[in-house]
Design a protein around this motif. Structure first.
Motif, PDB file in Angstrom:
ATOM      1  N   PRO A  42       0.827  -1.206   0.000  1.00  0.00           N
ATOM      2  CA  PRO A  42       0.000   0.000   0.000  1.00  0.00           C
ATOM      3  C   PRO A  42       0.849   1.238   0.000  1.00  0.00           C
ATOM      4  CG  PRO A  42       0.038  -1.041   2.158  1.00  0.00           C
ATOM      5  CD  PRO A  42       0.731  -1.977   1.214  1.00  0.00           C
TER       6      PRO A  42
ATOM      7  N   ASP B 121     -10.510  -8.263   1.573  1.00  0.00           N
ATOM      8  CA  ASP B 121      -9.524  -7.465   2.282  1.00  0.00           C
ATOM      9  C   ASP B 121      -8.116  -7.805   1.809  1.00  0.00           C
ATOM     10  OD1 ASP B 121      -8.039  -6.042   4.008  1.00  0.00           O
ATOM     11  OD2 ASP B 121      -8.922  -6.848   5.841  1.00  0.00           O
TER      12      ASP B 121
ATOM     13  N   SER C  29      -5.528  -6.010   2.719  1.00  0.00           N
ATOM     14  CA  SER C  29      -4.594  -5.465   3.699  1.00  0.00           C
ATOM     15  C   SER C  29      -4.376  -6.408   4.869  1.00  0.00           C
ATOM     16  CB  SER C  29      -5.117  -4.121   4.226  1.00  0.00           C
ATOM     17  OG  SER C  29      -6.313  -4.308   4.959  1.00  0.00           O
TER      18      SER C  29
ATOM     19  N   ARG D  86     -13.975  -6.049   4.821  1.00  0.00           N
ATOM     20  CA  ARG D  86     -13.391  -5.042   3.936  1.00  0.00           C
ATOM     21  C   ARG D  86     -13.510  -5.548   2.494  1.00  0.00           C
ATOM     22  NH1 ARG D  86     -10.675  -1.090   6.801  1.00  0.00           N
ATOM     23  NH2 ARG D  86      -9.675  -1.733   8.735  1.00  0.00           N
TER      24      ARG D  86
ATOM     25  N   THR E  77      -9.065  -1.578   0.954  1.00  0.00           N
ATOM     26  CA  THR E  77      -8.248  -1.246   2.126  1.00  0.00           C
ATOM     27  C   THR E  77      -8.760  -0.017   2.862  1.00  0.00           C
ATOM     28  OG1 THR E  77      -6.721   0.148   0.841  1.00  0.00           O
ATOM     29  CG2 THR E  77      -6.217  -2.205   1.006  1.00  0.00           C
TER      30      THR E  77
END
Length: 438
Positions: free
Chosen positions: A110, A127, A129, A241, A375
């Motif tokens: 990221p 998700d 992340s 997410r 994210t």
């Protein structure tokens, strides 16, 4: 690449051949002690067999210089060709490294700092992340939430003696059992040297598809309860997410020279709870955004200008938060649970909030009405979201946080089921925030 290298090698070979030819033809070494400067010089030149070496050197000094220049030029050519080959080898190594990374399908890191990202790639499978363990923990929490909602539906079914509700309840219970088996199988795969990680994307897709279907069925079943509750007694739940779970407000905001935005939030997501809401207008995706992303504190963005907010809410408990702002000097105030926690100024001063935009709950917009990034998605529960086109007083905000009978509803946007549409498996079900305070 191979053709160019072959040509360069031929040039090098020719240069070396010329150099050897010249040296073999001119390899007679002589010395003269007094050439005007008294210093020793070594000259390679061709002389007749019976001629004096020093005399021949004096007679042929200019040809010797020409030969020396030629040799130096050849030497320079060789060095240049060598450097070119080294550069090409470095390029090959770099391309090989990139190819290896691509074949390994490594995930991009990221971007640093705040909400700004370096990559345009969007996650489509949940998700990105978090690791597998975090994802499984979220799935377990979602299962618990679904079970609780199923118990509520069972109670509703008993009270109303609904045959259809009982049938749907049995179907939902079967779906939950299947989902639990998938999660258990996922855990076993990870514990056994993680062989299941090779198909992680495919497995995650199946689980999320099941979750979306399950949420939809529960939502359909809960529709039968809407007639028995006020339109503002509900909450939105974003269990995972993703870049596809969100709610969209049906109308836009007017031009505002001041505002107050308040809501109830509950989350234990880490790092960062995500984006509770974002408002984008044509030409500016960050017209008004509330976001807590990565390890950064929660921030309020107005026209891409940022103020850091002193909120701490990711403890799994309900919290009431409010942010006020006026365009004059960009003065802002932040309240948590009815108490002012921070204030500042110079936040987008003299910039009115523009109209004709799109208001999204649960996602951050990179484009008008879209461009979601998993994210930055909100994970948790959200309720009683209201917006005013003025700055509320400290007393008014305290009444909202303590559920006083004097509390007002937003004159720009008020929390009603008929005012929003939900997408992607985000759920909407009965809830009353003030009940948490009793």
């Amino acid at each position: 690449m191979q053709h160019n290298t072959h040509g360069e090698m031929q040039t090098i070979k020719k240069a070396i051949s010329w150099k050897l030819l010249i040296l073999s033809y001119l390899f007679v070494e002589g010395s003269c002690q007094d050439f005007g400067g008294g210093q020793t010089q070594f000259i390679c030149t061709s002389v007749p067999k019976d001629m004096d070496i020093c005399a021949a050197t004096l007679q042929n000094s200019m040809p010797g210089e020409d030969l020396k220049t030629t040799v130096m030029q050849l030497r320079e050519t060789v060095l240049q060709q060598k450097e070119t080959i080294m550069n090409q080898k470095e390029t090959i190594r770099e391309l090989t490294s990139k190819l290896t990374r691509c074949e390994g399908q490594s995930a991009p890191e990221p971007g640093p700092g705040g909400r700004r990202k370096e990559t345009g790639t969007k996650n489509t499978m949940g998700d990105v992340s978090r690791g597998p363990s975090d994802t499984l923990a979220q799935l377990s929490q979602t299962l618990q939430s679904l079970k609780q909602r199923l118990e509520n539906l069972e109670q509703f079914s008993r009270n109303n003696n609904s045959v259809q509700a009982n049938s749907l309840k049995d179907l939902l219970q079967s779906k939950i059992d299947d989902l639990e088996k998938q999660v258990l199988s996922r855990v076993n795969s990870i514990e056994d040297d993680k062989p299941g990680l090779r198909n992680e994307t495919e497995q995650r897709g199946r689980v999320e598809s099941t979750l979306t279907s399950l949420h939809q069925r529960i939502t359909d079943l809960e529709k039968g309860q809407k007639e028995n509750r006020p339109l503002d007694k509900f909450q939105l739940t974003f269990p995972l997410r993703t870049n596809y779970m969100y709610a969209k407000v049906k109308k836009s905001l007017p031009e505002m020279y001041a505002f107050t935005v308040c809501m109830w939030l509950k989350s234990n997501a880490s790092p960062g709870v995500g984006t509770p809401f974002s408002y984008a207008v044509p030409g500016q995706a960050n017209e008004l955004v509330l976001i807590e992303w990565g390890n950064n504190p929660m921030e309020i963005l107005i026209n891409d200008k940022v103020a850091k907010l002193p909120f701490i809410i990711n403890d799994g408990k309900w919290h009431h938060i409010c942010v006020t702002w006026t365009t004059r000097d960009g003065v802002w105030e932040a309240f948590q649970d009815g108490v002012m926690r921070g204030s500042g100024e110079n936040l987008a001063p003299y910039h009115p909030i523009k109209p004709q935009g799109v208001l999204i709950l649960g996602q951050e917009q990179d484009t008008l009405g879209g461009g979601f990034d998993a994210t930055q998605a909100f994970v948790g529960d959200l309720a009683n979201f209201h917006i005013w086109d003025r700055k509320l007083s400290i007393g008014e905000i305290y009444n909202l946080a303590t559920c006083s009978s004097k509390a007002q509803i937003g004159n720009v946007f008020s929390w009603l089921e008929s005012s929003i549409d939900i997408y992607g498996g985000a759920s909407k079900w009965t809830f009353e925030a003030c009940r948490q305070l009793n």
